[in-house]
Design a protein around this motif. Structure first.
Motif, PDB file in Angstrom:
ATOM      1  N   SER A 223     -15.523 -59.583  -0.806  1.00  0.00           N
ATOM      2  CA  SER A 223     -15.615 -59.014  -2.152  1.00  0.00           C
ATOM      3  C   SER A 223     -14.339 -59.308  -2.950  1.00  0.00           C
ATOM      4  CB  SER A 223     -15.907 -57.512  -2.098  1.00  0.00           C
ATOM      5  OG  SER A 223     -14.822 -56.830  -1.541  1.00  0.00           O
ATOM      6  N   ALA A 224     -13.194 -59.244  -2.294  1.00  0.00           N
ATOM      7  CA  ALA A 224     -11.942 -59.562  -2.998  1.00  0.00           C
ATOM      8  C   ALA A 224     -11.918 -61.042  -3.387  1.00  0.00           C
ATOM      9  CB  ALA A 224     -10.736 -59.212  -2.132  1.00  0.00           C
ATOM     10  N   GLU A 225     -12.416 -61.872  -2.495  1.00  0.00           N
ATOM     11  CA  GLU A 225     -12.441 -63.318  -2.768  1.00  0.00           C
ATOM     12  C   GLU A 225     -13.269 -63.613  -4.033  1.00  0.00           C
ATOM     13  OE1 GLU A 225     -10.719 -65.746  -1.307  1.00  0.00           O
ATOM     14  OE2 GLU A 225     -11.640 -67.008  -2.851  1.00  0.00           O
ATOM     15  N   LYS A 226     -14.438 -62.973  -4.114  1.00  0.00           N
ATOM     16  CA  LYS A 226     -15.319 -63.181  -5.281  1.00  0.00           C
ATOM     17  C   LYS A 226     -14.659 -62.633  -6.547  1.00  0.00           C
ATOM     18  CE  LYS A 226     -19.898 -63.245  -3.180  1.00  0.00           C
ATOM     19  NZ  LYS A 226     -20.109 -62.344  -2.021  1.00  0.00           N
ATOM     20  N   LYS A 227     -14.035 -61.474  -6.412  1.00  0.00           N
ATOM     21  CA  LYS A 227     -13.422 -60.856  -7.599  1.00  0.00           C
ATOM     22  C   LYS A 227     -12.211 -61.659  -8.073  1.00  0.00           C
ATOM     23  CE  LYS A 227     -12.582 -56.302  -9.466  1.00  0.00           C
ATOM     24  NZ  LYS A 227     -12.540 -54.862  -9.238  1.00  0.00           N
ATOM     25  N   ARG A 228     -11.467 -62.222  -7.107  1.00  0.00           N
ATOM     26  CA  ARG A 228     -10.341 -63.097  -7.477  1.00  0.00           C
ATOM     27  C   ARG A 228     -10.837 -64.280  -8.291  1.00  0.00           C
ATOM     28  NH1 ARG A 228      -7.824 -61.916  -2.486  1.00  0.00           N
ATOM     29  NH2 ARG A 228      -9.065 -63.415  -1.319  1.00  0.00           N
ATOM     30  N   ALA A 229     -11.930 -64.910  -7.799  1.00  0.00           N
ATOM     31  CA  ALA A 229     -12.451 -66.096  -8.483  1.00  0.00           C
ATOM     32  C   ALA A 229     -12.881 -65.734  -9.910  1.00  0.00           C
ATOM     33  CB  ALA A 229     -13.626 -66.678  -7.695  1.00  0.00           C
ATOM     34  N   ALA A 230     -13.568 -64.591 -10.047  1.00  0.00           N
ATOM     35  CA  ALA A 230     -14.032 -64.180 -11.383  1.00  0.00           C
ATOM     36  C   ALA A 230     -12.845 -63.845 -12.290  1.00  0.00           C
ATOM     37  CB  ALA A 230     -14.970 -62.985 -11.264  1.00  0.00           C
ATOM     38  N   LYS A 264      -3.480 -65.619   2.525  1.00  0.00           N
ATOM     39  CA  LYS A 264      -3.974 -66.829   1.870  1.00  0.00           C
ATOM     40  C   LYS A 264      -4.499 -66.554   0.456  1.00  0.00           C
ATOM     41  CE  LYS A 264      -7.041 -70.717   2.891  1.00  0.00           C
ATOM     42  NZ  LYS A 264      -8.120 -70.513   1.914  1.00  0.00           N
ATOM     43  N   GLY A 265      -5.443 -65.610   0.373  1.00  0.00           N
ATOM     44  CA  GLY A 265      -6.068 -65.341  -0.923  1.00  0.00           C
ATOM     45  C   GLY A 265      -5.067 -64.836  -1.950  1.00  0.00           C
ATOM     46  N   LEU A 266      -4.184 -63.973  -1.494  1.00  0.00           N
ATOM     47  CA  LEU A 266      -3.162 -63.398  -2.375  1.00  0.00           C
ATOM     48  C   LEU A 266      -2.229 -64.497  -2.889  1.00  0.00           C
ATOM     49  CD1 LEU A 266      -1.908 -60.731  -3.443  1.00  0.00           C
ATOM     50  CD2 LEU A 266      -0.626 -60.593  -1.300  1.00  0.00           C
ATOM     51  N   ARG A 267      -1.799 -65.363  -1.966  1.00  0.00           N
ATOM     52  CA  ARG A 267      -0.911 -66.465  -2.365  1.00  0.00           C
ATOM     53  C   ARG A 267      -1.598 -67.387  -3.365  1.00  0.00           C
ATOM     54  NH1 ARG A 267      -0.230 -67.473   3.165  1.00  0.00           N
ATOM     55  NH2 ARG A 267       1.225 -65.887   3.837  1.00  0.00           N
ATOM     56  N   GLU A 268      -2.877 -67.700  -3.079  1.00  0.00           N
ATOM     57  CA  GLU A 268      -3.612 -68.598  -3.991  1.00  0.00           C
ATOM     58  C   GLU A 268      -3.736 -67.973  -5.373  1.00  0.00           C
ATOM     59  OE1 GLU A 268      -6.239 -70.836  -0.547  1.00  0.00           O
ATOM     60  OE2 GLU A 268      -7.265 -69.486  -1.961  1.00  0.00           O
ATOM     61  N   LEU A 269      -3.967 -66.672  -5.402  1.00  0.00           N
ATOM     62  CA  LEU A 269      -4.098 -65.964  -6.683  1.00  0.00           C
ATOM     63  C   LEU A 269      -2.792 -66.043  -7.471  1.00  0.00           C
ATOM     64  CD1 LEU A 269      -5.678 -63.947  -8.546  1.00  0.00           C
ATOM     65  CD2 LEU A 269      -4.713 -62.108  -7.159  1.00  0.00           C
ATOM     66  N   GLU A 317       6.495 -64.188  -1.802  1.00  0.00           N
ATOM     67  CA  GLU A 317       6.879 -65.575  -1.510  1.00  0.00           C
ATOM     68  C   GLU A 317       7.033 -66.367  -2.799  1.00  0.00           C
ATOM     69  OE1 GLU A 317       4.123 -67.507   1.090  1.00  0.00           O
ATOM     70  OE2 GLU A 317       4.600 -66.119   2.717  1.00  0.00           O
ATOM     71  N   SER A 318       6.351 -65.912  -3.833  1.00  0.00           N
ATOM     72  CA  SER A 318       6.345 -66.665  -5.089  1.00  0.00           C
ATOM     73  C   SER A 318       7.368 -66.123  -6.062  1.00  0.00           C
ATOM     74  CB  SER A 318       4.960 -66.578  -5.729  1.00  0.00           C
ATOM     75  OG  SER A 318       5.028 -67.037  -7.058  1.00  0.00           O
TER      76      SER A 318
END
Ligand code: XIL
Length: 379
Positions: A223-230, A264-269, A317-318
């Motif tokens: 669900s977080a992955e989908k919400k990140r993409a949106a 991973k998802g957090l870093r990509e975001l 990290e960013s």
């Protein structure tokens, strides 16, 4: 009464999805060093500042009546945000009638103590005033929105580090291809309410960093992955249309039962936001510890601190992340105790989600947060 060791042996923590942290690590006391000096150069704000960051927290009107709270606040934090005082309902209790008492008090306090202020928020589907539903129509909604933003934003012009212009506009489950939530503002104005809000906010306070703030986009769940993409798609559309937008706020209401799976998802975001030229703030950090509420306090504190560590080490990290705010300062006043899910499961039990306990003693989460600043790259 279970001892901490028994508790861990029973694998309860692993059952809560916390196996990643390893029971050994929790047993081998990581020296929370609660007696260490924590003020002055050992404070959160100084450690954050060393690397070019701000350390902040949410403050309620009642908090500012409390001397002990104010002492810790000024010693530790370089940024504040009103927990509720600047929201639409509290600030415009009657149509066209504004109540700035609590918000003014916070801004004045912050000015006196050289603390920066975040504005939160102009547009949200919650905490709208009772009059909203009967008064705001498709015909007058744009005017109500822009007048609200010009009045509130204008009052604090030049005094706000960043404004959460729109809060929580994405709800994938509402079923729209663009992921937009069918919020009252959306129903009244359509998707362009976002662009109108940002343009008006820029006009009201040209120096404030205009932020889009969202929750549920932090962990590795589907669900977080989908919400990140949106969320990223929304930010891209806003940018492409020339909408003034400067920052992404990642709310960071996380919990001790997500398997501590951040990375991973957090870093990509964060990286995607940075690539769009946005700053990133972690705006409302706290760790819901319902999943371990039956354990000893010391174990719970350590579990919470490990989640802080894991989450913050990934996010920081960013270089793009330049502020970390917790949603409240002490466990004595956390909104999590009032959450329906908490009250149903754990009536009368107090959460321990923040860097200070109810007696204003630093918790292990305090040290995890400070260490995370120390590991972060300089900005
Ligand atoms: C919460 C406050 O902490 C509560 O006191 C209030 O009753 C409801 O709102 N996301 C947000 C914040 O953006 O504004 C919310 O604050 C918590 C979730």
């Amino acid at each position: 009464m279970l001892t901490r060791r028994d508790y861990l042996k029973q694998g309860v923590l692993a059952g809560c999805g916390l196996a990643v942290m390893g029971a050994q690590a929790l047993l081998a006391d990581p020296n929370p060093n609660l007696d260490a000096r924590i003020g002055g150069r050992d404070s959160l704000k100084v450690h954050a500042h060393k690397y070019g960051r701000l350390a902040g927290c949410a403050v309620s009107a009642a908090n500012l009546q409390d001397e002990a709270f104010k002492k810790v606040l000024t010693a530790q934090f370089s940024l504040v945000v009103a927990e509720n005082a600047m929201k639409f309902g509290p600030v415009q209790p009657k149509p066209g009638v504004f109540n700035f008492e609590d918000a003014d008090a916070l801004v004045a306090f912050a000015e006196r103590h050289n603390i920066k202020v975040r504005g939160h928020n102009f547009v949200w589907h919650e905490m709208l005033p009772a009059w909203f539903a009967g008064t705001v129509t498709k015909e007058n909604a744009k005017r109500v929105l822009t007048e609200h933003i010009l009045t509130v934003g204008g009052r604090y012009k030049g005094k706000i580090q960043s404004w959460d212009v729109v809060n929580e506009a994405i709800k994938v489950d509402d079923g729209r291809p663009d992921g937009l939530r069918k919020s009252p503002w959306f129903e009244l104005i359509g998707p362009e309410y976002l662009e109108i809000a940002y343009r008006t906010a820029r006009q009201a306070d040209p120096r404030a960093k205009l932020t889009y703030n969202e929750y549920g986009i932090e962990d590795e769940s589907d669900s977080a992955e989908k919400k990140r993409a949106a969320t990223l798609a929304l930010l891209k559309r806003l940018k492409a249309s020339g909408t003034p937008l400067d920052a992404l706020g990642i709310q960071s209401h996380i919990s001790a039962n997500t398997g501590a799976a951040f990375g991973k998802g957090l870093r990509e975001l964060v990286n995607a936001a940075q690539a769009m030229g946005l700053e990133v703030y972690l705006t409302e950090l706290d760790v819901n510890d319902d999943a371990v509420l039956d354990a000893d306090e010391a174990v719970r504190d350590r579990v919470v601190a490990e989640v802080y560590r894991d989450f913050l080490n990934s996010a920081l990290e960013s270089k793009a992340v330049n502020a970390v705010l917790t949603w409240g300062l002490t466990d004595g006043h956390t909104w999590l105790n009032g959450m329906k899910s908490h009250k149903e499961k754990q009536p009368g039990r107090q959460q321990r989600p923040l860097p200070f306990d109810a007696d204003y003693k630093p918790t292990p989460a305090f040290f995890a947060m400070r260490d995370a600043f120390d590991r972060s790259p300089s900005r």
